[in-house]
Motif scaffolding. Structure first.
Motif, PDB file in Angstrom:
ATOM      1  N   TRP A 196       0.841  -1.313  -0.422  1.00 38.05           N
ATOM      2  CA  TRP A 196       0.035   0.180  -0.384  1.00 38.05           C
ATOM      3  C   TRP A 196       1.315   0.867  -0.135  1.00 38.05           C
ATOM      4  CZ3 TRP A 196      -4.940  -0.360  -1.352  1.00 38.05           C
ATOM      5  CH2 TRP A 196      -5.558  -1.270  -1.525  1.00 38.05           C
ATOM      6  N   ARG A 197       0.146   2.238  -0.625  1.00 39.69           N
ATOM      7  CA  ARG A 197       0.717   3.608  -1.008  1.00 39.69           C
ATOM      8  C   ARG A 197       0.211   4.471  -1.381  1.00 39.69           C
ATOM      9  NH1 ARG A 197       4.251   3.398  -6.726  1.00 39.69           N
ATOM     10  NH2 ARG A 197       2.388   2.998  -7.828  1.00 39.69           N
ATOM     11  N   THR A 198       0.344   5.964  -1.235  1.00 33.72           N
ATOM     12  CA  THR A 198      -0.555   7.274  -1.863  1.00 33.72           C
ATOM     13  C   THR A 198       0.562   7.576  -2.412  1.00 33.72           C
ATOM     14  OG1 THR A 198      -0.771   7.706   0.571  1.00 33.72           O
ATOM     15  CG2 THR A 198      -0.885   9.593  -1.414  1.00 33.72           C
ATOM     16  N   ARG A 235      -3.994   9.347  -3.399  1.00 32.21           N
ATOM     17  CA  ARG A 235      -5.602   7.886  -3.192  1.00 32.21           C
ATOM     18  C   ARG A 235      -4.235   6.741  -2.677  1.00 32.21           C
ATOM     19  NH1 ARG A 235      -8.888   7.751  -8.213  1.00 32.21           N
ATOM     20  NH2 ARG A 235     -10.540   8.539  -7.434  1.00 32.21           N
ATOM     21  N   GLN A 236      -4.949   6.480  -2.140  1.00 28.97           N
ATOM     22  CA  GLN A 236      -4.031   4.718  -1.684  1.00 28.97           C
ATOM     23  C   GLN A 236      -4.336   4.311  -3.172  1.00 28.97           C
ATOM     24  OE1 GLN A 236      -2.682   3.966   1.383  1.00 28.97           O
ATOM     25  NE2 GLN A 236      -2.665   5.940   2.066  1.00 28.97           N
TER      26      GLN A 236
END
Length: 147
Positions: free
Chosen positions: A25-27, A31-32
């Motif tokens: 997971w990252r931005t 947005r995720q």
């Protein structure tokens, strides 16, 4: 299939310090987003743009997407047998053809680019196990895990 660990796909940019985005997971763009591979993007003094990409293991080219500027952009998939495939995305130029046999860390398969949904010159490198399940490739590149 020969097993073992995977070779770095951009030998001129070898090591953890060149990873700009990890698996998970990252931005992105506020947005995720779940990142399904790693991005190798940084260079020691110069840009990684047009650096040579080589296969992380020997195998056969089973898919080529060229002339694309969406998603992965231009990319290559190599089948290593035993349900193991690797994907090399955002390429500038594709240097292989369908069904071509490629050799681990030797055969130039593409050059690093910024096609598709990329934030700059980078290689998005993805590991697919059992043909579709995406796994974190970093432990296999660092030698912490074997296929």
């Amino acid at each position: 299939y020969i097993g073992g660990s995977l070779a770095w796909p951009v030998p001129s940019h070898n090591g953890k310090q060149y990873i700009s985005s990890y698996y998970g997971w990252r931005t992105l763009y506020g947005r995720q987003n779940f990142h399904t591979g790693i991005d190798i993007a940084r260079g020691p003094q110069a840009s990684i743009a047009r650096a040579t990409i080589v296969p992380a293991n020997s195998g056969t080219v089973v898919y080529i997407q060229a002339n694309s500027n969406v998603g992965y952009g231009n990319y290559v998939i190599v089948d290593h047998g035993g349900g193991i495939k690797t994907l090399y995305a955002h390429c500038d130029k594709i240097l292989v053809s369908m069904n071509q046999m490629v050799t681990r860390n030797e055969t130039p398969i593409a050059t690093v680019g910024k096609t598709g949904n990329s934030t700059g010159p980078q290689l998005h490198f993805e590991l697919r196990v059992n043909n579709t399940e995406k796994e974190d490739p970093y432990p296999y590149l660092s030698g912490a895990r074997e296929l």
